[in-house]
Design a protein around this motif. Structure first.
Motif, PDB file in Angstrom:
ATOM      1  N   MET A   2       0.848  -1.176   0.000  1.00  0.00           N
ATOM      2  CA  MET A   2       0.000   0.000   0.000  1.00  0.00           C
ATOM      3  C   MET A   2       0.894   1.239   0.000  1.00  0.00           C
ATOM      4  SD  MET A   2      -3.236  -1.083   0.259  1.00  0.00           S
ATOM      5  CE  MET A   2      -4.153   0.259   0.930  1.00  0.00           C
ATOM      6  N   VAL A   3       0.467   2.216  -0.749  1.00  0.00           N
ATOM      7  CA  VAL A   3       1.166   3.497  -0.789  1.00  0.00           C
ATOM      8  C   VAL A   3       0.159   4.615  -0.579  1.00  0.00           C
ATOM      9  CG1 VAL A   3       3.040   2.671  -2.277  1.00  0.00           C
ATOM     10  CG2 VAL A   3       0.998   3.662  -3.305  1.00  0.00           C
ATOM     11  N   GLY A   4       0.665   5.765  -0.192  1.00  0.00           N
ATOM     12  CA  GLY A   4      -0.208   6.908   0.030  1.00  0.00           C
ATOM     13  C   GLY A   4      -0.601   7.619  -1.254  1.00  0.00           C
ATOM     14  N   HIS A   5       0.255   7.520  -2.267  1.00  0.00           N
ATOM     15  CA  HIS A   5       0.014   8.223  -3.517  1.00  0.00           C
ATOM     16  C   HIS A   5       0.632   7.417  -4.649  1.00  0.00           C
ATOM     17  CE1 HIS A   5       0.198  11.382  -6.582  1.00  0.00           C
ATOM     18  NE2 HIS A   5      -0.851  11.860  -5.947  1.00  0.00           N
ATOM     19  N   ILE A   6       0.064   7.501  -5.827  1.00  0.00           N
ATOM     20  CA  ILE A   6       0.555   6.717  -6.966  1.00  0.00           C
ATOM     21  C   ILE A   6       2.030   6.986  -7.264  1.00  0.00           C
ATOM     22  CG2 ILE A   6      -0.194   8.351  -8.737  1.00  0.00           C
ATOM     23  CD1 ILE A   6      -1.026   5.891 -10.415  1.00  0.00           C
ATOM     24  N   THR A   7       2.501   8.197  -7.069  1.00  0.00           N
ATOM     25  CA  THR A   7       3.907   8.491  -7.345  1.00  0.00           C
ATOM     26  C   THR A   7       4.838   7.813  -6.345  1.00  0.00           C
ATOM     27  OG1 THR A   7       3.714  10.592  -6.160  1.00  0.00           O
ATOM     28  CG2 THR A   7       3.451  10.661  -8.559  1.00  0.00           C
ATOM     29  N   ASP A   8       4.301   7.304  -5.237  1.00  0.00           N
ATOM     30  CA  ASP A   8       5.112   6.550  -4.279  1.00  0.00           C
ATOM     31  C   ASP A   8       5.529   5.193  -4.837  1.00  0.00           C
ATOM     32  OD1 ASP A   8       4.794   8.635  -2.491  1.00  0.00           O
ATOM     33  OD2 ASP A   8       3.136   7.661  -1.422  1.00  0.00           O
ATOM     34  N   LEU A   9       5.028   4.832  -6.008  1.00  0.00           N
ATOM     35  CA  LEU A   9       5.380   3.561  -6.644  1.00  0.00           C
ATOM     36  C   LEU A   9       6.646   3.663  -7.487  1.00  0.00           C
ATOM     37  CD1 LEU A   9       1.809   2.509  -7.786  1.00  0.00           C
ATOM     38  CD2 LEU A   9       3.133   1.529  -5.895  1.00  0.00           C
ATOM     39  N   ALA A  10       7.320   4.793  -7.459  1.00  0.00           N
ATOM     40  CA  ALA A  10       8.471   5.030  -8.324  1.00  0.00           C
ATOM     41  C   ALA A  10       9.599   4.030  -8.126  1.00  0.00           C
ATOM     42  CB  ALA A  10       8.991   6.454  -8.114  1.00  0.00           C
ATOM     43  N   ASP A  11       9.740   3.459  -6.951  1.00  0.00           N
ATOM     44  CA  ASP A  11      10.836   2.519  -6.713  1.00  0.00           C
ATOM     45  C   ASP A  11      10.403   1.065  -6.926  1.00  0.00           C
ATOM     46  OD1 ASP A  11       9.194   2.375  -4.508  1.00  0.00           O
ATOM     47  OD2 ASP A  11      10.837   2.248  -3.069  1.00  0.00           O
ATOM     48  N   ARG A  12       9.278   0.864  -7.577  1.00  0.00           N
ATOM     49  CA  ARG A  12       8.758  -0.481  -7.820  1.00  0.00           C
ATOM     50  C   ARG A  12       8.455  -0.663  -9.307  1.00  0.00           C
ATOM     51  NH1 ARG A  12       6.589   1.697  -3.214  1.00  0.00           N
ATOM     52  NH2 ARG A  12       6.614   0.397  -1.345  1.00  0.00           N
ATOM     53  N   ASP A  13       8.430  -1.911  -9.751  1.00  0.00           N
ATOM     54  CA  ASP A  13       7.862  -2.209 -11.059  1.00  0.00           C
ATOM     55  C   ASP A  13       6.350  -2.223 -10.869  1.00  0.00           C
ATOM     56  OD1 ASP A  13      10.405  -2.445 -12.063  1.00  0.00           O
ATOM     57  OD2 ASP A  13      10.437  -4.616 -11.939  1.00  0.00           O
ATOM     58  N   VAL A  14       5.621  -1.725 -11.840  1.00  0.00           N
ATOM     59  CA  VAL A  14       4.188  -1.503 -11.677  1.00  0.00           C
ATOM     60  C   VAL A  14       3.402  -2.278 -12.728  1.00  0.00           C
ATOM     61  CG1 VAL A  14       2.376   0.254 -11.739  1.00  0.00           C
ATOM     62  CG2 VAL A  14       4.590   0.788 -10.709  1.00  0.00           C
ATOM     63  N   PHE A  15       2.305  -2.887 -12.304  1.00  0.00           N
ATOM     64  CA  PHE A  15       1.344  -3.522 -13.196  1.00  0.00           C
ATOM     65  C   PHE A  15       0.073  -2.690 -13.187  1.00  0.00           C
ATOM     66  CE2 PHE A  15       4.183  -6.879 -12.108  1.00  0.00           C
ATOM     67  CZ  PHE A  15       4.244  -7.685 -13.234  1.00  0.00           C
ATOM     68  N   THR A  16      -0.467  -2.420 -14.376  1.00  0.00           N
ATOM     69  CA  THR A  16      -1.719  -1.685 -14.471  1.00  0.00           C
ATOM     70  C   THR A  16      -2.728  -2.485 -15.284  1.00  0.00           C
ATOM     71  OG1 THR A  16      -1.045  -0.477 -16.460  1.00  0.00           O
ATOM     72  CG2 THR A  16      -0.599   0.581 -14.333  1.00  0.00           C
ATOM     73  N   MET A  17      -3.997  -2.251 -15.009  1.00  0.00           N
ATOM     74  CA  MET A  17      -5.093  -2.787 -15.807  1.00  0.00           C
ATOM     75  C   MET A  17      -6.253  -1.817 -15.654  1.00  0.00           C
ATOM     76  SD  MET A  17      -7.178  -6.394 -15.663  1.00  0.00           S
ATOM     77  CE  MET A  17      -5.794  -7.392 -16.120  1.00  0.00           C
ATOM     78  N   VAL A  18      -6.585  -1.125 -16.735  1.00  0.00           N
ATOM     79  CA  VAL A  18      -7.626  -0.109 -16.700  1.00  0.00           C
ATOM     80  C   VAL A  18      -8.638  -0.358 -17.814  1.00  0.00           C
ATOM     81  CG1 VAL A  18      -6.135   1.607 -15.600  1.00  0.00           C
ATOM     82  CG2 VAL A  18      -6.240   1.482 -18.086  1.00  0.00           C
ATOM     83  N   SER A  19      -9.670   0.466 -17.888  1.00  0.00           N
ATOM     84  CA  SER A  19     -10.783   0.194 -18.795  1.00  0.00           C
ATOM     85  C   SER A  19     -10.604   0.691 -20.224  1.00  0.00           C
ATOM     86  CB  SER A  19     -12.068   0.776 -18.216  1.00  0.00           C
ATOM     87  OG  SER A  19     -11.916   2.165 -18.008  1.00  0.00           O
ATOM     88  N   THR A  20      -9.877   1.785 -20.420  1.00  0.00           N
ATOM     89  CA  THR A  20      -9.737   2.355 -21.768  1.00  0.00           C
ATOM     90  C   THR A  20      -8.362   3.010 -21.917  1.00  0.00           C
ATOM     91  OG1 THR A  20     -10.530   4.565 -21.197  1.00  0.00           O
ATOM     92  CG2 THR A  20     -12.213   2.935 -21.837  1.00  0.00           C
ATOM     93  N   PRO A  21      -7.927   3.251 -23.166  1.00  0.00           N
ATOM     94  CA  PRO A  21      -6.669   3.981 -23.360  1.00  0.00           C
ATOM     95  C   PRO A  21      -6.687   5.360 -22.698  1.00  0.00           C
ATOM     96  CG  PRO A  21      -7.303   2.922 -25.405  1.00  0.00           C
ATOM     97  CD  PRO A  21      -8.464   2.750 -24.442  1.00  0.00           C
ATOM     98  N   ALA A  22      -7.828   6.021 -22.696  1.00  0.00           N
ATOM     99  CA  ALA A  22      -7.924   7.348 -22.076  1.00  0.00           C
ATOM    100  C   ALA A  22      -7.693   7.270 -20.567  1.00  0.00           C
ATOM    101  CB  ALA A  22      -9.279   7.974 -22.372  1.00  0.00           C
ATOM    102  N   VAL A  23      -8.190   6.227 -19.939  1.00  0.00           N
ATOM    103  CA  VAL A  23      -7.977   6.062 -18.498  1.00  0.00           C
ATOM    104  C   VAL A  23      -6.502   5.792 -18.213  1.00  0.00           C
ATOM    105  CG1 VAL A  23      -8.518   4.653 -16.485  1.00  0.00           C
ATOM    106  CG2 VAL A  23     -10.345   5.337 -18.038  1.00  0.00           C
ATOM    107  N   LEU A  24      -5.870   4.964 -19.037  1.00  0.00           N
ATOM    108  CA  LEU A  24      -4.435   4.719 -18.855  1.00  0.00           C
ATOM    109  C   LEU A  24      -3.646   6.010 -18.975  1.00  0.00           C
ATOM    110  CD1 LEU A  24      -2.062   2.784 -18.440  1.00  0.00           C
ATOM    111  CD2 LEU A  24      -1.984   2.518 -20.929  1.00  0.00           C
ATOM    112  N   GLU A  25      -3.964   6.797 -19.984  1.00  0.00           N
ATOM    113  CA  GLU A  25      -3.291   8.077 -20.167  1.00  0.00           C
ATOM    114  C   GLU A  25      -3.485   8.971 -18.941  1.00  0.00           C
ATOM    115  OE1 GLU A  25      -3.503  11.607 -23.406  1.00  0.00           O
ATOM    116  OE2 GLU A  25      -3.375   9.556 -24.153  1.00  0.00           O
ATOM    117  N   SER A  26      -4.678   8.992 -18.398  1.00  0.00           N
ATOM    118  CA  SER A  26      -4.960   9.787 -17.210  1.00  0.00           C
ATOM    119  C   SER A  26      -4.145   9.309 -16.009  1.00  0.00           C
ATOM    120  CB  SER A  26      -6.452   9.742 -16.905  1.00  0.00           C
ATOM    121  OG  SER A  26      -6.744  10.431 -15.718  1.00  0.00           O
ATOM    122  N   VAL A  27      -4.130   8.005 -15.790  1.00  0.00           N
ATOM    123  CA  VAL A  27      -3.397   7.429 -14.654  1.00  0.00           C
ATOM    124  C   VAL A  27      -1.903   7.738 -14.763  1.00  0.00           C
ATOM    125  CG1 VAL A  27      -2.652   5.223 -13.644  1.00  0.00           C
ATOM    126  CG2 VAL A  27      -5.063   5.615 -14.152  1.00  0.00           C
TER     127      VAL A  27
END
Length: 79
Positions: A1-26
């Motif tokens: 768990m992290v407090g903010h998405i940018t706290d994931l900078a020191d990790r490899d990240v997996f994403t799964m979202v609903s649309t290309p626009a959502v990925l771009e936003s994230v």
């Protein structure tokens, strides 16, 4: 768990979202994954969109490369 998405900078990240626009936003909107001082080295987007010519969204992939991140669809996993 992290407090903010940018706290994931020191990790490899997996994403799964609903649309290309959502990925771009994230990734790119204010406070997004690619907007912090540091960014993840590897981002593996596992989303599969039907009828999409760009699996990672129109600007997400170049933005990740520009920040030094690899989207898993662009290059083999470095491990």
């Amino acid at each position: 768990m992290v407090g903010h998405i940018t706290d994931l900078a020191d990790r490899d990240v997996f994403t799964m979202v609903s649309t290309p626009a959502v990925l771009e936003s994230v990734m790119l909107d204010e406070g997004g994954l690619l907007t912090g001082e540091r960014v993840p080295r590897v981002i593996d987007d596992t989303t599969r969109w039907e009828n999409s010519s760009s699996a990672t969204g129109p600007t997400t992939s170049p933005a990740a490369r520009a920040r030094g991140s690899l989207l898993s669809r662009e290059a083999p996993c470095p491990y």
